[in-house]
Scaffold this motif. Structure first.
Motif, PDB file in Angstrom:
ATOM      1  N   ALA A  25       0.816  -1.212   0.000  1.00 44.12           N
ATOM      2  CA  ALA A  25       0.000   0.000   0.000  1.00 44.12           C
ATOM      3  C   ALA A  25       0.851   1.263   0.000  1.00 44.12           C
ATOM      4  N   GLU A  26       2.117   1.164   0.367  1.00 47.10           N
ATOM      5  CA  GLU A  26       2.983   2.336   0.415  1.00 47.10           C
ATOM      6  C   GLU A  26       3.272   2.885  -0.981  1.00 47.10           C
ATOM      7  N   GLU A  27       3.187   2.047  -2.010  1.00 53.46           N
ATOM      8  CA  GLU A  27       3.531   2.458  -3.359  1.00 53.46           C
ATOM      9  C   GLU A  27       2.357   3.027  -4.140  1.00 53.46           C
ATOM     10  N   ASP A  28       1.158   2.910  -3.639  1.00 50.41           N
ATOM     11  CA  ASP A  28      -0.019   3.280  -4.402  1.00 50.41           C
ATOM     12  C   ASP A  28      -0.897   4.220  -3.593  1.00 50.41           C
ATOM     13  N   ASN A  29      -1.738   4.979  -4.295  1.00 53.68           N
ATOM     14  CA  ASN A  29      -2.673   5.875  -3.621  1.00 53.68           C
ATOM     15  C   ASN A  29      -4.040   5.226  -3.425  1.00 53.68           C
ATOM     16  N   THR A  30      -4.164   3.973  -3.832  1.00 53.06           N
ATOM     17  CA  THR A  30      -5.403   3.226  -3.636  1.00 53.06           C
ATOM     18  C   THR A  30      -5.080   1.849  -3.059  1.00 53.06           C
TER      19      THR A  30
END
Length: 83
Positions: A25-30
């Protein structure tokens, strides 16, 4: 609370060959989440219990960080995952 949902983050994704890939989840905004419960005014035409939805990273209120459980409004859903 009538239009709210209780969701739980989905931490891994299964490929067609059966391999589980962890989602970061750290790499994406969703992120993807499973709907655990729906409010009284959320009709089945929007979303129902057990569906996988796509939600913005900062949407809703986190109830349990270690378990990934949050309360969101139905308006915070960006999409519904279908297979």
């Amino acid at each position: 609370m009538e239009t709210d949902l209780v969701i739980k983050k989905v931490n891994e994704e299964k490929t067609q060959s059966g391999i589980y890939i962890p989602l970061n989840a750290e790499e994406d905004n969703t992120y993807k989440a499973e709907v655990l419960a729906v409010g009284d005014d959320v009709t089945t035409k929007y979303v129902s219990k057990g569906q996988i939805v796509v939600v913005g990273k900062y949407a809703g209120v986190e109830l349990s960080k270690d378990k990934g459980v949050s309360i969101i409004n139905v308006k915070d859903i960006l999409g519904i995952v279908t297979e």
